[in-house]
Enzyme design. Structure first.
Site: not given
Lengths: 268, 268
Positions: A9-10, A72, A151, A184, A186
């Site tokens: 993943d990034s 990702c 984040e 996504c 996240h």
């Protein structure tokens, strides 16, 4: 087949995929690599994303992985096909599993997709949906405020609700989608708020859960599932700061990680 | 990849799988073969089920199918492994998809499975679940009254509710399952009643929906999905009476079928 499954993943978003892999395939051992130093990939040019992704893949190939999960969305959109062509292990991305799950769930075939600007602009989800069923009406919508908020650790409360409400209002108002893909990795962390804003009648599809399911399918099909009994020792690598990664991983995985090391992968 | 997908079943139960394939993969063409003459397979000896299944497979191989779906729990339990070894096209059964979907859905890893006596006695579902996660507690339960009731067309009303209630009461009372696998392709037709009896908190997994999803996964992975635009012409074959099959198919698929022919497959 006691080799590990590789997950790239990034950054930390792929931990939602790793978490589901650990839950759905509890005997499998994971090696996770997050390129936190160069995160996010979303705004980077395609060629750069391809180069960085290959650097991650080469790092994991040396660890003798039996399967590769590209956790990702941006890296999946840009590299999945060439990874599949060039590697002799199975490769699974996060886009097709989410698309297929949405097709299974939707009754009216009006499907919403939310993601970063990079993923939405790539049109990877509409393509994956419409190659299977060209009558599907896809409403895709970029939510650039979600990743910074997640984040920052803002996962609930009135501020999070406000951001989600403002971001999703145009999608909610104009269409009649019955299924929404979280495009996504996240977004599963604010899934409950997204559900609240969209309403109970909208099925929410998390690409992490669905990717873990398809990893299980492909590994079962290729007879690569681990067959004995063990408590797997997962390994986590990051290109960025160890302490930051460890702290975030503990929250996202809801458990401490025992093994985390720095990875130097850049060829630049 | 404009070849058809082959679907075999001991009778009409596999039509629930065909129906989901048509819904989830609307460009794909199906060739369905139901061995209604020799249905049900459940009580037959293993060797006989294997012979009959191979007779169906050989009939479909001559139709140049690109993939085989074994839409019958008994046939899956007894033949999936050897079909996969001997055929050079992908083969998908109905048991693993249901098992994997249940693992994805369940939070407490207490999973119920209902099916015919043959399927339950084969222990195919507990094996498929526990090879992935040995801590899963599986409660399997045979419901011999369901198939005759569904085949008599009793799909709702107080009589159906009574039969389902009496059949599922022991499963409901003693355990704390949060997910129930419908391990028989007839059961989706009484899904609403099963949900009512088990309660809203129990996730119901239909093997038909999940099998269609995995067919999509495997075909996508092997680049076998049809890529253009078309309205597919499905073909149905039965070893039994055409008029009976046609009538049932119309109810189960919720649409008329345009092509139905008799198949003579027996080597006896």
């Amino acid at each position: 087949m006691d080799q590990p499954i590789g997950v790239i993943d990034s950054g930390v978003g792929g931990l939602t995929v790793a978490s589901e892999l650990m839950r759905q395939l509890p005997k499998e051992q994971l090696i996770y690599l997050g390129d936190t130093l160069r995160c996010p990939y979303g705004p980077r040019p395609k060629e750069e994303v391809i180069q960085y992704t290959w650097e991650m893949v080469e790092f994991l190939l040396e660890k003798n992985i039996k399967m590769l999960v590209v956790a990702c969305n941006t890296a999946t959109a840009f590299t999945l096909e060439q990874l599949r062509q060039k590697l002799d292990i199975p490769v699974v991305g996060v886009i097709q599993p989410g698309a297929r799950a949405a097709i299974k769930m939707s009754q009216n075939m009006r499907i919403g997709v939310i993601g970063t600007e990079g993923t939405i602009n790539s049109k990877a989800y509409p393509k994956a949906l419409q190659i299977i069923n060209s009558k599907i009406r896809v409403n895709d919508w970029a939510c650039p405020r979600f990743v910074p908020m997640v984040e920052d650790g803002i996962l609930s409360g009135s501020q999070a609700l406000k951001v989600v409400y403002e971001s999703l209002k145009p999608l909610k108002d104009k269409n009649h989608i019955d299924t929404l893909i979280l495009g996504c990795t996240h977004y599963p962390l604010i899934r409950d708020i997204i559900q609240e804003v969209m309403g109970e009648h909208v099925h929410i599809i998390s690409s992490g859960e669905e990717t873990a399911r398809e990893v299980s399918t492909i590994m079962g099909y290729h007879k690569k599932l681990y067959n004995g009994e063990r408590v797997p020792q997962h390994k986590f690598y990051t290109t960025g700061r160890l302490d930051v990664f460890e702290k975030i991983a503990k929250i996202w995985l809801d458990q401490s990680i025992n093994f985390v090391e720095k990875a130097n992968i850049s060829k630049d």
